[in-house]
Design an enzyme around this catalytic site. Structure first.
Site, PDB file in Angstrom:
ATOM      1  N   ASP A  53       0.807  -1.222   0.000  1.00 17.91           N
ATOM      2  CA  ASP A  53       0.000   0.000   0.000  1.00 17.91           C
ATOM      3  C   ASP A  53       0.840   1.270   0.000  1.00 17.91           C
ATOM      4  O   ASP A  53       2.062   1.223   0.155  1.00 17.91           O
ATOM      5  CB  ASP A  53      -0.964  -0.009   1.204  1.00 17.91           C
TER       6      ASP A  53
ATOM      7  N   HIS B  92      -7.211  -4.492  10.153  1.00 22.92           N
ATOM      8  CA  HIS B  92      -6.958  -4.268   8.721  1.00 22.92           C
ATOM      9  C   HIS B  92      -5.667  -4.949   8.283  1.00 22.92           C
ATOM     10  O   HIS B  92      -4.740  -5.131   9.069  1.00 22.92           O
ATOM     11  CB  HIS B  92      -7.000  -2.779   8.345  1.00 22.92           C
TER      12      HIS B  92
HETATM   13  C1  GLP Z   1      -0.427   0.401   8.486  1.00 26.65           C
HETATM   14  C2  GLP Z   1      -0.138  -0.424   7.229  1.00 26.65           C
HETATM   15  C3  GLP Z   1      -0.392  -1.892   7.467  1.00 26.65           C
HETATM   16  C4  GLP Z   1       0.242  -2.325   8.767  1.00 26.65           C
HETATM   17  C5  GLP Z   1      -0.377  -1.580   9.902  1.00 26.65           C
HETATM   18  C6  GLP Z   1       0.122  -1.997  11.264  1.00 26.65           C
HETATM   19  O1  GLP Z   1      -1.732   0.813   8.591  1.00 26.65           O
HETATM   20  N1  GLP Z   1      -0.897  -0.004   6.121  1.00 26.65           N
HETATM   21  O2  GLP Z   1       0.105  -2.636   6.365  1.00 26.65           O
HETATM   22  O3  GLP Z   1       0.086  -3.711   8.945  1.00 26.65           O
HETATM   23  O4  GLP Z   1      -0.076  -0.214   9.689  1.00 26.65           O
HETATM   24  O5  GLP Z   1       1.227  -1.226  11.599  1.00 26.65           O
HETATM   25  P1  GLP Z   1       2.132  -1.439  12.866  1.00 26.65           P
HETATM   26  O6  GLP Z   1       2.999  -2.598  12.547  1.00 26.65           O
HETATM   27  O7  GLP Z   1       2.918  -0.157  12.945  1.00 26.65           O
HETATM   28  O8  GLP Z   1       1.240  -1.653  14.027  1.00 26.65           O
END
Ligand code: GLP
Length: 238
Positions: free
Chosen positions: A67, A138
């Protein structure tokens, strides 16, 4: 589904790096689906160390990221293109033309989404897809909703995702983009192998619901229950 419980972030990172290294050894010309967020940073650092030690090479691999924020170019420090370069690409031997992210600054996001799905097809699909998970379940930026969206698509980010990601924007919600482009559920689910990495006590309740509750677009990660080669690496400690 295989569950790997790790005791600390370093162990979680090493396990992810092990699986990506194994994929690169098994099939040097593989397509890696890569993720951003704080969770994979340690694994990318570990892969960079292994590359520098001569244990692994990305020279023939292709990467396809999940993304990107809408409106951002690779020069913006908060963009995912910048993130990938900073945390992985510039430390290893990927050929720059083999690293792909959706463009958040394309003049038509609609066309960009079509281009990205075609690109994934041209690459023969994804061999190993690394995923993190948001607090709301998500994956990529496939936000909770009424239905799963198969294709790469532009998405309005939920307020909870924007506030979770505000830490990358100096805590200033105003600066967090409202929209993003994300790979859809189909390309993710068609990956031959999926590694879901989840770090932190605060995500464990959602993870449990995702893995053992009903499959529902309200918790996008729940669809992963249907994948035949899913490994979940998690760490309950912060
Ligand atoms: C963002 C990304 C995701 C990721 C999520 C969790 O929203 N688009 O792909 O999995 O963050 O992030 P973190 O690992 O910082 O909790």
């Amino acid at each position: 589904m295989e569950l790997i419980k790790t005791s600390c972030y370093a162990e979680l990172s090493a396990r992810i790096a092990d699986m990506i290294s194994a994929q690169l050894i098994l099939k040097p010309r593989c397509t890696l689906g890569l993720a951003t967020g704080s969770t994979p940073i340690g694994a990318y650092a570990e892969l960079a160390r292994r590359y520098q030690a001569g244990a692994v090479s990305f020279a023939r691999a292709v990467s396809i990221n999940l993304d990107e924020y809408a409106g951002m170019t690779a020069e913006t420090p908060q963009s995912y293109a910048y993130f990938m370069n900073e945390h992985l690409f510039r430390h290893v031997d990927f050929e720059p033309e083999n690293t792909h992210l959706p463009s958040g600054s394309a003049s038509s996001l609609e066309e960009e989404c079509i281009r990205y799905d075609r690109l994934i097809e041209t690459c023969g699909g994804i061999d190993l897809q690394l995923l993190g998970m948001g607090h709301n379940g998500h994956i990529g930026f496939n936000e909770p909703g009424d239905f799963f969206i198969a294709e790469t698509h532009a998405v309005k980010l939920s307020e909870s995702t924007r506030s979770a990601n505000a830490r990358f924007f100096g805590g200033d919600m105003e600066k967090v983009p409202t929209h993003a482009v994300t790979m859809g559920i189909r390309s993710i689910m068609q990956a031959k192998q999926i590694v879901l990495a989840v770090n932190g006590q605060d995500k464990m309740e959602t993870l449990k619901k995702a893995l053992y509750g009903p499959i529902t677009p309200r918790i996008p990660a729940s669809i992963l229950q249907l994948h035949r080669n899913l490994t979940v690496v998690f760490c309950e400690a912060e």
